[in-house]
Design a protein around this motif. Structure first.
Motif, PDB file in Angstrom:
ATOM      1  N   THR A 141      -1.198   8.776   5.078  1.00 40.58           N
ATOM      2  CA  THR A 141      -0.909   7.509   4.397  1.00 40.58           C
ATOM      3  C   THR A 141       0.318   6.838   5.012  1.00 40.58           C
ATOM      4  O   THR A 141       0.337   5.631   5.236  1.00 40.58           O
ATOM      5  N   TYR A 154      -7.163   2.250  -1.175  1.00 36.02           N
ATOM      6  CA  TYR A 154      -6.442   1.802   0.028  1.00 36.02           C
ATOM      7  C   TYR A 154      -7.284   0.772   0.783  1.00 36.02           C
ATOM      8  O   TYR A 154      -6.809  -0.318   1.108  1.00 36.02           O
ATOM      9  N   LEU A 171       2.075   3.604  -3.331  1.00 34.92           N
ATOM     10  CA  LEU A 171       1.465   4.931  -3.362  1.00 34.92           C
ATOM     11  C   LEU A 171       2.538   6.016  -3.361  1.00 34.92           C
ATOM     12  O   LEU A 171       2.447   7.002  -4.110  1.00 34.92           O
ATOM     13  N   ASN A 177       0.815  -1.216   0.000  1.00 36.83           N
ATOM     14  CA  ASN A 177       0.000   0.000   0.000  1.00 36.83           C
ATOM     15  C   ASN A 177       0.851   1.271   0.000  1.00 36.83           C
ATOM     16  O   ASN A 177       0.770   2.079  -0.921  1.00 36.83           O
ATOM     17  N   ASN A 187      -9.938   7.269   2.533  1.00 40.33           N
ATOM     18  CA  ASN A 187      -9.552   6.526   1.334  1.00 40.33           C
ATOM     19  C   ASN A 187     -10.203   5.143   1.319  1.00 40.33           C
ATOM     20  O   ASN A 187      -9.576   4.128   1.603  1.00 40.33           O
ATOM     21  N   VAL A 223      -8.741   3.945   7.742  1.00 41.91           N
ATOM     22  CA  VAL A 223      -7.844   4.252   6.622  1.00 41.91           C
ATOM     23  C   VAL A 223      -7.522   5.753   6.563  1.00 41.91           C
ATOM     24  O   VAL A 223      -8.222   6.571   7.149  1.00 41.91           O
TER      25      VAL A 223
END
Length: 309
Positions: free
Chosen positions: A291, A110, A15, A11, A106, A263
């Motif tokens: 993130t 995600y 990203l 992830n 997200n 998330v």
């Protein structure tokens, strides 16, 4: 440790690579970020929402229970962030920017792979996440546009409503449900382009974030960015846990709902900020940092989910 490594490798690092590419492309070619944001709003986002809803298998009972949870969760987080906004005395564009950074998360590129990692390809939990994704696609394209547009253009509510009514997502959702419910087949010459476009959503959205990060002056507002991260990544799943207990939801559905709340901040908040010039630097920093921090917070949430009976 396996979950931590998987989230990092599957992830966060992918990203981050896409975001770095966006930064490099901006520095090399000075890409027009407004064009990129319009492509996301009017083409890529509607395509992926349509494809996922059209291909999903959702029962009315599942939709009703998930929507009830989402409504209560959204209302609770909204009230919480309103209190924070008043205590911190935010003004102007920071009001919708801070609000959007917490209530928009997200739930697609995600949360969906995360869901399938944790629940090992479970179709039921995927259906739960798709319903959440549907709402997290609809609200930024309606209320989200209204909130940021009102902050930047307070005297033109009619123009704001006209903009909302041009958003394809608000039409795509009922059309996808209707076609799926009536089992209407879509011809391959039509569905193939939909597949192509939807597959480009994640890449384009992340490149847009990178272009925004590359174009801004990095004056990090540490306290506001970290406050948003704490509310989104820590308080969010705690509120989700309280609501599943309140509703008496248990088992794998409760776990899927709590995980959906954990998330990081959605790319939608950046796209809205860029499109309407509403604190784009703050929004970009929040998405990027949340993130990264989600590696640790999501891993903790997954560990604690085993205590949800």
């Amino acid at each position: 440790m396996n979950v931590f490594t998987h989230i990092l490798l599957n992830n966060v690092i992918p990203l981050t690579i896409m975001i770095v590419l966006g930064i490099w492309l901006y520095r090399a070619f000075r890409l027009d970020i407004k064009t990129l944001s319009k492509l996301n709003f009017y083409l890529f986002s509607p395509a992926i929402v349509f494809k996922m809803l059209y291909e999903s298998q959702l029962s009315l009972a599942l939709i009703g229970q998930t929507l009830l949870f989402f409504s209560l969760f959204f209302a609770a987080m909204y009230m919480l962030i309103e209190i924070v906004i008043r205590v911190r005395r935010y003004e102007g564009g920071m009001v919708p920017a801070m609000r959007n950074s917490v209530i928009f998360y997200n739930s697609a590129n995600y949360a969906i792979p995360l869901n399938q990692l944790v629940f090992v390809g479970d179709a039921f939990t995927l259906s739960v996440q798709i319903i959440i994704m549907m709402m997290q696609s609809l609200i930024p394209n309606t209320y989200g546009i209204y909130s940021v547009s009102s902050a930047t253009n307070k005297n033109d509510s009619k123009a704001t409503m006209r903009t909302i009514l041009t958003m394809p997502v608000i039409y795509v959702i009922p059309v996808a449900f209707l076609l799926r419910g009536l089992e209407v087949p879509i011809p391959d010459p039509v569905y193939t382009p939909i597949n192509y476009i939807s597959n480009a959503f994640i890449a384009t959205a992340l490149l847009t974030l990178g272009v925004q990060l590359g174009s801004m002056k990095w004056k990090l507002n540490f306290s506001d960015v970290m406050l948003s991260n704490v509310l989104r990544l820590c308080i969010g799943p705690a509120v989700g846990f309280a609501i599943v207990k309140l509703l008496g939801i248990d088992g794998v559905m409760a776990q899927a709902l709590v995980l959906s709340c954990a998330v990081p901040t959605s790319l939608s908040s950046v796209l809205l900020a860029v499109e309407y010039d509403n604190e784009p630097e703050f929004s970009s920093q929040v998405v990027f940092s949340s993130t990264i921090f989600s590696i640790f917070t999501v891993t903790l949430v997954i560990y604690l989910m085993k205590f949800i009976a």
